[in-house]
Design a protein around this motif. Structure first.
Motif, PDB file in Angstrom:
ATOM      1  N   GLY A 191       0.805  -1.214   0.000  1.00 48.54           N
ATOM      2  CA  GLY A 191       0.000   0.000   0.000  1.00 48.54           C
ATOM      3  C   GLY A 191       0.837   1.262   0.000  1.00 48.54           C
ATOM      4  O   GLY A 191       0.489   2.246  -0.664  1.00 48.54           O
ATOM      5  N   GLU A 192       1.928   1.252   0.744  1.00 53.61           N
ATOM      6  CA  GLU A 192       2.808   2.422   0.771  1.00 53.61           C
ATOM      7  C   GLU A 192       3.397   2.688  -0.605  1.00 53.61           C
ATOM      8  O   GLU A 192       3.473   3.845  -1.056  1.00 53.61           O
ATOM      9  CB  GLU A 192       3.927   2.194   1.790  1.00 53.61           C
ATOM     10  N   GLN A 193       3.806   1.631  -1.301  1.00 58.51           N
ATOM     11  CA  GLN A 193       4.384   1.812  -2.641  1.00 58.51           C
ATOM     12  C   GLN A 193       3.315   2.250  -3.649  1.00 58.51           C
ATOM     13  O   GLN A 193       3.580   3.074  -4.524  1.00 58.51           O
ATOM     14  CB  GLN A 193       5.057   0.508  -3.127  1.00 58.51           C
ATOM     15  N   LEU A 194       2.117   1.704  -3.510  1.00 62.51           N
ATOM     16  CA  LEU A 194       1.039   2.116  -4.408  1.00 62.51           C
ATOM     17  C   LEU A 194       0.703   3.586  -4.219  1.00 62.51           C
ATOM     18  O   LEU A 194       0.452   4.306  -5.194  1.00 62.51           O
ATOM     19  CB  LEU A 194      -0.209   1.265  -4.156  1.00 62.51           C
ATOM     20  N   GLY A 195       0.710   4.031  -2.974  1.00 59.06           N
ATOM     21  CA  GLY A 195       0.398   5.432  -2.698  1.00 59.06           C
ATOM     22  C   GLY A 195       1.367   6.386  -3.363  1.00 59.06           C
ATOM     23  O   GLY A 195       1.009   7.513  -3.718  1.00 59.06           O
ATOM     24  N   LYS A 196       2.609   5.944  -3.541  1.00 60.61           N
ATOM     25  CA  LYS A 196       3.640   6.764  -4.205  1.00 60.61           C
ATOM     26  C   LYS A 196       3.818   6.389  -5.670  1.00 60.61           C
ATOM     27  O   LYS A 196       4.639   6.981  -6.361  1.00 60.61           O
ATOM     28  CB  LYS A 196       4.976   6.583  -3.466  1.00 60.61           C
ATOM     29  N   ASN A 198       5.253   3.839  -6.771  1.00 60.61           N
ATOM     30  CA  ASN A 198       6.677   3.513  -6.805  1.00 60.61           C
ATOM     31  C   ASN A 198       6.880   2.227  -7.600  1.00 60.61           C
ATOM     32  O   ASN A 198       6.989   1.127  -7.044  1.00 60.61           O
ATOM     33  CB  ASN A 198       7.205   3.364  -5.379  1.00 60.61           C
ATOM     34  N   LEU A 199       6.920   2.364  -8.912  1.00 57.02           N
ATOM     35  CA  LEU A 199       7.026   1.195  -9.770  1.00 57.02           C
ATOM     36  C   LEU A 199       8.337   0.451  -9.567  1.00 57.02           C
ATOM     37  O   LEU A 199       8.373  -0.781  -9.639  1.00 57.02           O
ATOM     38  CB  LEU A 199       6.876   1.603 -11.238  1.00 57.02           C
ATOM     39  N   PHE A 203       7.929  -3.380  -8.810  1.00 54.81           N
ATOM     40  CA  PHE A 203       8.417  -4.358  -9.777  1.00 54.81           C
ATOM     41  C   PHE A 203       9.449  -5.297  -9.146  1.00 54.81           C
ATOM     42  O   PHE A 203       9.684  -6.395  -9.662  1.00 54.81           O
ATOM     43  CB  PHE A 203       9.024  -3.657 -10.986  1.00 54.81           C
ATOM     44  N   GLU A 204      10.054  -4.877  -8.030  1.00 56.34           N
ATOM     45  CA  GLU A 204      11.017  -5.714  -7.330  1.00 56.34           C
ATOM     46  C   GLU A 204      10.474  -6.200  -5.989  1.00 56.34           C
ATOM     47  O   GLU A 204      11.228  -6.474  -5.060  1.00 56.34           O
ATOM     48  CB  GLU A 204      12.320  -4.925  -7.116  1.00 56.34           C
ATOM     49  N   TYR A 205       9.152  -6.326  -5.914  1.00 52.72           N
ATOM     50  CA  TYR A 205       8.526  -6.706  -4.631  1.00 52.72           C
ATOM     51  C   TYR A 205       9.053  -8.036  -4.116  1.00 52.72           C
ATOM     52  O   TYR A 205       9.127  -8.247  -2.901  1.00 52.72           O
ATOM     53  CB  TYR A 205       7.003  -6.748  -4.784  1.00 52.72           C
ATOM     54  N   GLU A 206       9.426  -8.944  -5.008  1.00 54.49           N
ATOM     55  CA  GLU A 206       9.903 -10.254  -4.562  1.00 54.49           C
ATOM     56  C   GLU A 206      11.208 -10.163  -3.786  1.00 54.49           C
ATOM     57  O   GLU A 206      11.535 -11.056  -3.011  1.00 54.49           O
ATOM     58  CB  GLU A 206      10.073 -11.187  -5.761  1.00 54.49           C
ATOM     59  N   TYR A 229      -1.597  -5.615 -13.931  1.00 57.65           N
ATOM     60  CA  TYR A 229      -2.441  -5.378 -15.100  1.00 57.65           C
ATOM     61  C   TYR A 229      -3.380  -4.189 -14.842  1.00 57.65           C
ATOM     62  O   TYR A 229      -3.562  -3.324 -15.713  1.00 57.65           O
ATOM     63  CB  TYR A 229      -3.255  -6.629 -15.427  1.00 57.65           C
ATOM     64  N   ALA A 230      -3.974  -4.160 -13.650  1.00 58.98           N
ATOM     65  CA  ALA A 230      -4.892  -3.063 -13.321  1.00 58.98           C
ATOM     66  C   ALA A 230      -4.151  -1.736 -13.223  1.00 58.98           C
ATOM     67  O   ALA A 230      -4.634  -0.702 -13.707  1.00 58.98           O
ATOM     68  CB  ALA A 230      -5.609  -3.368 -12.009  1.00 58.98           C
ATOM     69  N   MET A 231      -2.984  -1.734 -12.590  1.00 57.96           N
ATOM     70  CA  MET A 231      -2.197  -0.507 -12.500  1.00 57.96           C
ATOM     71  C   MET A 231      -1.834   0.034 -13.872  1.00 57.96           C
ATOM     72  O   MET A 231      -1.904   1.243 -14.132  1.00 57.96           O
ATOM     73  CB  MET A 231      -0.918  -0.747 -11.699  1.00 57.96           C
ATOM     74  N   GLY A 232      -1.423  -0.864 -14.755  1.00 56.86           N
ATOM     75  CA  GLY A 232      -1.025  -0.431 -16.093  1.00 56.86           C
ATOM     76  C   GLY A 232      -2.131   0.301 -16.817  1.00 56.86           C
ATOM     77  O   GLY A 232      -1.883   1.260 -17.564  1.00 56.86           O
ATOM     78  N   ALA A 233      -3.369  -0.125 -16.583  1.00 53.54           N
ATOM     79  CA  ALA A 233      -4.504   0.529 -17.238  1.00 53.54           C
ATOM     80  C   ALA A 233      -4.731   1.940 -16.741  1.00 53.54           C
ATOM     81  O   ALA A 233      -5.515   2.689 -17.322  1.00 53.54           O
ATOM     82  CB  ALA A 233      -5.772  -0.306 -17.028  1.00 53.54           C
ATOM     83  N   ALA A 234      -4.035   2.330 -15.660  1.00 53.82           N
ATOM     84  CA  ALA A 234      -4.133   3.695 -15.131  1.00 53.82           C
ATOM     85  C   ALA A 234      -2.797   4.420 -15.219  1.00 53.82           C
ATOM     86  O   ALA A 234      -2.565   5.396 -14.499  1.00 53.82           O
ATOM     87  CB  ALA A 234      -4.611   3.658 -13.680  1.00 53.82           C
TER      88      ALA A 234
END
Length: 263
Positions: A191-196, A198-199, A203-206, A229-234
């Motif tokens: 959630g913190e990365q989504l709020g920013k 922060n791709l 992308f390196e979440y693993e 996929y959902a993020m890319g659409a935005a």
């Protein structure tokens, strides 16, 4: 106003017969919060393919792709219409980006799609096109495929990624315990990365996310993939808003994120 893109956790298949806070949230989201879309495009974790697939049916059958659940769950039907013209438009978008794809007829909607849509749009009267995910692709590639469909949002098409951020069936607590701390920590980091937006970190979440091995085990990466996929659409407006966060069975997370227009 453009439709948003959504990431929605579909949780346990028993969501189909549930009546809890999350079901109430999904009903509110589909029937009151969102502007009614002219169609829905949904990437489902339960359709994992190395080739991009998409439905092209006039009407969808209902797939009961689960085992050992209450008998009533196998009689549920969600006969949403398809929209072949939209399927062709999506195929043209994929083709223009040199993404190999294949239209599929007669498959039906899997529970990753219809359980969510049935809660949101119970009348089954909004056309649906279901798309596969490819869990073997990198997050950046998954994001890029979603981005190919970003323009559909301006055509009143709702784009959804249906999966689960924390989805480890081997660590569920069937007694319904309080949320596991490791699951909450993982969700909060995402959630913190989504709020920013922060791709780089996402992308390196693993490598970077806490408790990633518990949250996204190697056998269940297809449930995390729909997020990208959902993020890319935005990608054009890069805004994220958490709409819901909860848990069932201790660690199966029920998250909903809204991407794009946040009004």
């Amino acid at each position: 106003m453009a439709q948003p893109a959504l990431f929605i956790a579909h949780g346990s298949p028993t969501l189909a017969i549930g009546n809890d806070d999350y079901i109430d949230f999904l009903r509110q989201l589909g029937q009151k919060t969102l502007k009614r879309p002219r169609a829905v495009v949904i990437f489902s974790a339960h359709w994992d393919s190395s080739v991009q697939l998409l439905t092209e049916d006039e009407t969808h059958a209902t797939i009961h792709d689960y085992y050992g659940f209450p008998e009533e769950m196998y009689s549920i039907r969600y006969p949403a219409p398809g929209q072949p013209e939209l399927s062709k438009e999506i195929g043209a978008l994929f083709g223009s980006c040199n993404l190999p794809f294949r239209p599929v007829s007669g498959r039906g909607l899997d529970h990753g799609a219809w359980v969510v849509l049935r809660a949101m749009f119970p009348d089954a009267d909004i056309p649906v096109v279901e798309l596969s995910v490819d869990s073997k692709r990198s997050p950046s590639e998954q994001y890029a495929i979603g981005k190919m469909l970003a323009g559909l949002r301006d055509e009143d098409v709702l784009v959804i990624g249906s999966g689960g951020l924390v989805h480890n069936l081997r660590l569920l607590d069937r007694e319904g315990a309080a949320p596991a701390s490791w699951a909450v920590l993982f969700d909060d980091w995402i959630g913190e990365q989504l709020g920013k937006w922060n791709l780089r970190s996402l992308f390196e979440y693993e490598k970077k996310a806490p408790h990633v091995r518990e949250a996204v085990p190697s056998y269940a990466t297809e449930h995390f993939a729909p997020l990208f996929y959902a993020m890319g659409a935005a990608d054009h407006d890069r805004k994220a808003l958490k709409l819901y966060q909860g848990y069932e069975y201790g660690s199966l997370s029920l998250n909903c994120w809204r991407f794009g227009s946040l009004e």
